[in-house]
Design a protein around this motif. Sequence first.
Motif, mmCIF file in Angstrom:
data_model
loop_
_atom_site.group_PDB
_atom_site.id
_atom_site.type_symbol
_atom_site.label_atom_id
_atom_site.label_comp_id
_atom_site.label_asym_id
_atom_site.label_seq_id
_atom_site.Cartn_x
_atom_site.Cartn_y
_atom_site.Cartn_z
ATOM 1 N N GLY A 157 -16.194 16.830 14.401
ATOM 2 C CA GLY A 157 -17.341 16.506 13.568
ATOM 3 C C GLY A 157 -17.543 15.010 13.429
ATOM 4 O O GLY A 157 -18.670 14.506 13.533
ATOM 5 N N LEU A 161 -20.770 12.850 14.851
ATOM 6 C CA LEU A 161 -21.569 11.974 13.995
ATOM 7 C C LEU A 161 -21.636 10.564 14.572
ATOM 8 O O LEU A 161 -22.697 9.920 14.580
ATOM 9 C CB LEU A 161 -20.973 11.935 12.583
ATOM 10 N N THR A 164 -23.939 10.623 17.562
ATOM 11 C CA THR A 164 -25.339 10.730 17.157
ATOM 12 C C THR A 164 -25.905 9.372 16.775
ATOM 13 O O THR A 164 -27.055 9.045 17.099
ATOM 14 C CB THR A 164 -25.478 11.708 15.978
ATOM 15 N N VAL A 258 -23.530 21.414 9.829
ATOM 16 C CA VAL A 258 -22.674 20.481 9.086
ATOM 17 C C VAL A 258 -21.892 21.228 8.011
ATOM 18 O O VAL A 258 -20.684 21.013 7.831
ATOM 19 C CB VAL A 258 -23.519 19.349 8.461
#
Length: 424
Positions: A157, A161, A164, A258
């Motif tokens: 995760g 992030l 991104t 998320v």
Amino acid sequence: MATTTRIRPRTLVRASGGPRYAVALTVDALGTGLLRPFLLLYGVMVLRLSAPATGIAMTAGVVVGLVCMPAVGRWLDRGARSTVVAASMLVRVLGVALLLATPAGHVWLFATAALLLGIGNQAWPAAHAALVATVAHGRERDTALAAGRALRNAGMGAGALLATACLAGGATAFQALAAVTGLTYLAAAALTWSVHVHAHPAATPAEDGDDGPAPRMRTLLAANVVYAFCLNVPEIALPLILVTQLHASPAWSAAIFVANTVLVVTLQVPVTVLMSRFSRRSVLALAGVVLAASYLGFLAATSLGHGWGAPAVATVSVVCTLGEIIYAGSATALVTALAPAHVLGRTLAHFQLSTGFGLAVSPAVITALAPHGPAVLWGSLSAATLLSAGAVATEKDRSPAQRLIPPRASRLVGSAIASDDGPK
């Protein structure tokens, strides 16, 4: 039945392979999060391939990667542990290197890179589970497996992030992310290899003193194919339903993904510890019931239409994630409890084959059912999962003693011998 009622971080780290291995898992997960969710975009934006060609190459890589699992299982059964985990990471280093060297428009080189990444991704779960099963036992092992999954989800995760935030840089940013991913895989492989975990199954008895043949577990493996669909529901089924049928903003899909990650990271270990008071098989059956209920909840939520539909789907997704957490905390733990030590690798390889097959076919099944309406999609998934849960609950385990008794004589033993999934 032995239970785990307290979470001791230091004990948990030791049971998970030690501090260096925990760091290796974190580094590997960060690198995976940097590239894995965006591999399709890499093929389209950097290599200028068509989206269908890129998707087919990626799917082929995953499916063909499953072919390596029997060899991985045999390698593990010869005693290798950290070496196999490190090898799964090094194979991905080669995949990233080939990805970076692929010129624009060369779909076959991209497919080969996807194959190498697929081999590493398929081999890692079985190798990791075998390593944890070597250094930890009983319910401590179950909690360690759960902690590894939570740590991996957190790392992936965080990596996603970070990636991104860098995607605005276009093709150059994608190539830079791929290069960093390769370096993280290399560092993780070096750390894992330095742990030097090796098993000697020929000289070390299994946890229950069992040196019999590998359990067939045909019902469990077949049910696991259906269970594995839940892992793709937040990524495939819910975005498809939200955008194409409820006409909701894509932000709802992102929020659900998320939330799924956060819930897995925070609840995987506590829920696994809570469930340790019950047998692993009962918990796995319960996971199927929770998942089936959530699928029916999605059916009810989509009937609300535009407006209330999206918030209702998001709410039900919490129940689905809880079912996923219960499933993930019990399935691999049950397999490691049932497997004799000398065939642990092959048993875990068979289990990973069923999981990988479920993950490979679920996108096609979901996208084929969805156009026929929510009732067909969610009703079919709910019915299949309930049937799988019932099959898991009713399947009988043969104990170590029963495996050593001829089939005809074992009937005379009957219920006098306890189940494999007993005190651990």
